[in-house]
Design a protein around this motif. Structure first.
Motif, PDB file in Angstrom:
ATOM      1  N   LYS A   1       0.846  -1.193   0.000  1.00 41.65           N
ATOM      2  CA  LYS A   1       0.000   0.000   0.000  1.00 41.65           C
ATOM      3  C   LYS A   1       0.884   1.245   0.000  1.00 41.65           C
ATOM      4  N   PRO A   2       0.339   2.392  -0.426  1.00 42.00           N
ATOM      5  CA  PRO A   2       1.192   3.565  -0.639  1.00 42.00           C
ATOM      6  C   PRO A   2       1.898   4.083   0.606  1.00 42.00           C
ATOM      7  N   TRP A   3       1.369   3.836   1.802  1.00 44.72           N
ATOM      8  CA  TRP A   3       2.067   4.328   2.987  1.00 44.72           C
ATOM      9  C   TRP A   3       3.377   3.575   3.230  1.00 44.72           C
ATOM     10  N   THR A   4       3.557   2.426   2.583  1.00 44.31           N
ATOM     11  CA  THR A   4       4.817   1.690   2.725  1.00 44.31           C
ATOM     12  C   THR A   4       5.851   2.097   1.675  1.00 44.31           C
ATOM     13  N   TRP A   5       5.443   2.839   0.662  1.00 41.60           N
ATOM     14  CA  TRP A   5       6.350   3.139  -0.447  1.00 41.60           C
ATOM     15  C   TRP A   5       7.477   4.098  -0.082  1.00 41.60           C
ATOM     16  N   PRO A   6       7.234   5.190   0.682  1.00 39.58           N
ATOM     17  CA  PRO A   6       8.331   6.133   0.920  1.00 39.58           C
ATOM     18  C   PRO A   6       9.584   5.493   1.507  1.00 39.58           C
ATOM     19  N   MET A   7       9.439   4.492   2.364  1.00 46.19           N
ATOM     20  CA  MET A   7      10.603   3.840   2.960  1.00 46.19           C
ATOM     21  C   MET A   7      10.848   2.447   2.389  1.00 46.19           C
ATOM     22  N   SER A   8      10.138   2.107   1.326  1.00 46.89           N
ATOM     23  CA  SER A   8      10.320   0.805   0.671  1.00 46.89           C
ATOM     24  C   SER A   8      10.186  -0.340   1.683  1.00 46.89           C
ATOM     25  N   LEU A   9       9.108  -0.295   2.450  1.00 49.38           N
ATOM     26  CA  LEU A   9       8.922  -1.300   3.500  1.00 49.38           C
ATOM     27  C   LEU A   9       8.453  -2.640   2.935  1.00 49.38           C
ATOM     28  N   ARG A  10       7.847  -2.633   1.752  1.00 48.72           N
ATOM     29  CA  ARG A  10       7.406  -3.880   1.139  1.00 48.72           C
ATOM     30  C   ARG A  10       7.829  -3.888  -0.320  1.00 48.72           C
ATOM     31  N   PRO A  11       9.039  -4.334  -0.609  1.00 50.02           N
ATOM     32  CA  PRO A  11       9.547  -4.327  -1.985  1.00 50.02           C
ATOM     33  C   PRO A  11       8.917  -5.437  -2.822  1.00 50.02           C
ATOM     34  N   MET A  12       9.487  -5.675  -4.004  1.00 50.32           N
ATOM     35  CA  MET A  12       8.972  -6.695  -4.919  1.00 50.32           C
ATOM     36  C   MET A  12      10.064  -7.719  -5.206  1.00 50.32           C
ATOM     37  N   LEU A  13       9.693  -8.987  -5.226  1.00 47.73           N
ATOM     38  CA  LEU A  13      10.588 -10.041  -5.690  1.00 47.73           C
ATOM     39  C   LEU A  13      10.230 -10.342  -7.141  1.00 47.73           C
ATOM     40  N   TYR A  14      11.138 -10.030  -8.054  1.00 50.25           N
ATOM     41  CA  TYR A  14      10.886 -10.228  -9.479  1.00 50.25           C
ATOM     42  C   TYR A  14      11.249 -11.636  -9.946  1.00 50.25           C
ATOM     43  N   ALA A  15      12.343 -12.162  -9.441  1.00 50.66           N
ATOM     44  CA  ALA A  15      12.807 -13.473  -9.905  1.00 50.66           C
ATOM     45  C   ALA A  15      13.679 -14.100  -8.832  1.00 50.66           C
ATOM     46  N   ILE A  16      13.619 -15.424  -8.713  1.00 46.24           N
ATOM     47  CA  ILE A  16      14.486 -16.127  -7.766  1.00 46.24           C
ATOM     48  C   ILE A  16      14.715 -17.553  -8.254  1.00 46.24           C
ATOM     49  N   GLU A  17      15.937 -17.988  -8.143  1.00 48.40           N
ATOM     50  CA  GLU A  17      16.336 -19.358  -8.452  1.00 48.40           C
ATOM     51  C   GLU A  17      17.351 -19.774  -7.392  1.00 48.40           C
ATOM     52  N   ASN A  18      17.246 -21.006  -6.923  1.00 49.45           N
ATOM     53  CA  ASN A  18      18.230 -21.490  -5.959  1.00 49.45           C
ATOM     54  C   ASN A  18      18.452 -22.983  -6.163  1.00 49.45           C
ATOM     55  N   GLY A  19      19.501 -23.446  -5.540  1.00 51.17           N
ATOM     56  CA  GLY A  19      19.838 -24.858  -5.683  1.00 51.17           C
ATOM     57  C   GLY A  19      21.207 -25.026  -6.304  1.00 51.17           C
ATOM     58  N   PRO A  20      21.828 -26.200  -6.150  1.00 51.61           N
ATOM     59  CA  PRO A  20      23.171 -26.439  -6.693  1.00 51.61           C
ATOM     60  C   PRO A  20      23.222 -26.392  -8.213  1.00 51.61           C
ATOM     61  N   ASP A  21      22.080 -26.601  -8.881  1.00 56.15           N
ATOM     62  CA  ASP A  21      22.084 -26.576 -10.337  1.00 56.15           C
ATOM     63  C   ASP A  21      22.280 -25.170 -10.880  1.00 56.15           C
ATOM     64  N   GLN A  22      22.172 -24.148 -10.017  1.00 61.34           N
ATOM     65  CA  GLN A  22      22.355 -22.776 -10.461  1.00 61.34           C
ATOM     66  C   GLN A  22      23.815 -22.332 -10.392  1.00 61.34           C
ATOM     67  N   CYS A  23      24.630 -23.024  -9.625  1.00 60.82           N
ATOM     68  CA  CYS A  23      26.027 -22.608  -9.441  1.00 60.82           C
ATOM     69  C   CYS A  23      26.969 -23.804  -9.487  1.00 60.82           C
ATOM     70  N   GLY A  24      26.708 -24.742 -10.311  1.00 60.50           N
ATOM     71  CA  GLY A  24      27.577 -25.909 -10.374  1.00 60.50           C
ATOM     72  C   GLY A  24      27.363 -26.794  -9.173  1.00 60.50           C
ATOM     73  N   ALA A  25      28.445 -27.086  -8.478  1.00 61.95           N
ATOM     74  CA  ALA A  25      28.362 -28.012  -7.337  1.00 61.95           C
ATOM     75  C   ALA A  25      27.900 -27.321  -6.069  1.00 61.95           C
TER      76      ALA A  25
END
Length: 526
Positions: free
Chosen positions: A359-383
């Motif tokens: 909601k807009p009252w959280t925007w001035p201090m970026s209290l609730r940002p956005m997660l655009y993309a996420i990947e995790n696991g050993p397949d993302q960085c080799g071993a």
């Protein structure tokens, strides 16, 4: 580089001082910003800022992707841009594709980028990256003009480079960075218009003609204000929320005109503004955007297959009280009303929920940002185990100071009558206040992209105030000037350091799970 303000004066070349000039003098015109040697210095600083902005925006621009496809809301606008490009009409003509809910300008820009670089990450992100660089340059130019200081302008440009919201949005195939570009361009044009108008008024004043009419002089055609109107029209042609800036910036421009006529002792400044300025301002800043908005739909009118082009006789009837309106315009109304219905129905009470909503009252201090993309696991960085995540998050070094900046800006505006803060705050409030009128609506932090340039400008003005105040008292307390320089330098270094620290989660660079946890400073960030 020196800090100056509008008390530094110079009579424009070619002005002859008339003996009829009243004894109560008006403010003189500040020195030209682009006279030597500051012109060379300003150009050199601008080129360096442009180079740094370009490197940061274009470095690794092809990442992240969702297995080679767009991420987050890129999935809506990137295919629409491609469809606009390949459909042959420069307008959406595939009604099977949903969410055709924004005007075409931003999608044209994506389409132009895809036409050059193809349907891939570079294709849908080059235009946003170029827009991001232009925003940095415009912020630098606007603040340099606001403060009459290349140094403070450079600080603003550096802040814009390091602002993580502007940075991430400059690397995403979405519409918000285009809207921000047009808003900042309109703002910079209005600031330039203010300078030009005061120069004209000062010339009339020194020639002793200020009292020829109780309304003050006519000021001629104002190309900068006309340019601002064009930018506002393109803004509305990108997203409907551009309408808020039409209203706020029109009021700002009229306020500039009233202040100018008062400053040069026009007998009836308010009435003079009403008579001389309101209609031309409305034509440039209110009527022009409407005209440009409808001009954006020329390809739609010219197409035989555009989405909703022939709804008369299908979704809407051919008779009734509005039957006299041409079918194409009735179909366009159906199209536009569908957009309005979509946005009106996108509410929490209607069951529209999202885990990253804010909601807009959280925007001035970026209290609730956005997660655009996420990947995790050993397949993302080799071993090894690692995380690749991209977040839209406001840099704490700047966004966490937004409330103090706003309070200082309001005090400076109301008490000190500092027009620079008034201009910046009008731009900031235009981007946030209207959203408080529809709190039930589903909202996201990326709506706050248009706040970032004005936050950056406000913080730069605060740094300039600190340096200017210390410089004014340097003769009495030289240590105060040294302290001010140290404080501003440390803060600028903190902003840069914060940007470097956040870089991995702004670009989806591989980091360890432990480093990922260190990046999440607040519970609301996860």
């Amino acid at each position: 580089m020196t800090i100056t303000d509008e008390r530094d004066t110079r009579v424009p070349a070619g002005v002859e001082i008339s003996p009829r000039v009243p004894s109560r003098l008006g403010p003189e015109v500040p020195p030209p910003l682009f006279g030597a040697p500051d012109r060379r210095r300003g150009l050199l600083v601008g080129l360096v800022i442009t180079l740094i902005a370009s490197v940061t925006r274009f470095w690794g621009l092809g990442h992240p992707t969702d297995q080679g496809t767009p991420v987050f809301d890129e999935k809506h606008y990137v295919p629409q841009g491609w469809q606009v490009l390949t459909g042959g009409n420069w307008i959406e003509d595939n009604p099977a594709y949903g969410l055709v809910v924004h005007p075409p300008v931003g999608k044209w820009m994506l389409a132009a980028s895809e036409a050059v670089f193809g349907y891939g990450p570079l294709g849908w992100r080059v235009a946003p990256a170029i827009s991001g660089v232009l925003i940095v340059v415009l912020v630098y130019c606007a603040v340099r003009r606001l403060t009459r200081s290349t140094l403070v302008g450079a600080i603003a440009g550096l802040f814009a480079i390091c602002d993580s919201v502007l940075f991430v949005q400059s690397r995403m195939g979405m519409l918000d960075i285009f809207q921000t570009l047009f808003v900042v361009a309109a703002f910079a044009a209005l600031v330039a218009d203010r300078d030009q108008v005061r120069e004209r008024m000062y010339r009339v004043y020194m020639e002793g003609r200020i009292g020829d009419s109780r309304f003050g002089p006519r000021l001629g055609f104002r190309w900068y204000r006309f340019t601002a109107g064009v930018m506002l029209g393109l803004n509305c042609g990108t997203k409907w929320s551009g309408l808020y800036y039409v209203v706020f910036f029109t009021v700002l421009a009229i306020g500039f005109d009233v202040a100018t006529r008062r400053a040069y002792h026009v007998q009836r400044p308010w009435l003079g503004t009403l008579v001389r300025d309101v209609v031309p301002a409305g034509a440039s800043l209110a009527v022009m955007p409407v005209i440009i908005y409808f001009l954006c739909y020329i390809p739609w009118f010219n197409s035989e297959t555009a989405v909703y082009r022939y709804e008369e006789g299908n979704a809407i009837g051919t008779d009734g009280p509005w039957a006299w309106i041409p079918g194409a315009w009735r179909s366009l109304w159906y199209y536009e009303s569908g957009i309005l219905e979509f946005h009106s129905g996108l509410t929490n009470s209607a069951g529209n929920q999202h885990p990253w909503e804010s909601k807009p009252w959280t925007w001035p201090m970026s209290l609730r940002p956005m997660l655009y993309a996420i990947e995790n696991g050993p397949d993302q960085c080799g071993a090894g185990e690692c995380v690749r995540a991209q977040m839209l998050i406001g840099s704490p070094a700047m966004w966490w100071l937004s409330l103090p900046m706003l309070l200082w800006g309001l005090w400076s505006w109301i008490v000190r009558r500092d027009w620079r803060y008034a201009a910046v705050l009008v731009g900031y409030f235009a981007g946030i206040l209207p959203w408080f009128l529809a709190l039930d609506r589903q909202m996201y932090f990326f709506y706050a992209t248009v706040l970032a340039p004005f936050l950056v400008m406000g913080l730069a003005l605060c740094c300039g105030d600190l340096l200017r105040s210390a410089a004014a008292k340097a003769g009495q307390r030289p240590e105060r000037r040294a302290l001010a320089i140290i404080v501003v330098s440390v803060y600028v270094a903190l902003v840069v350091t914060n940007f470097v620290w956040l870089w991995p989660i702004l670009t989806a660079s591989p980091i360890s799970p432990g480093m990922w946890r260190q990046q999440i400073w607040l519970p609301s960030w996860s």
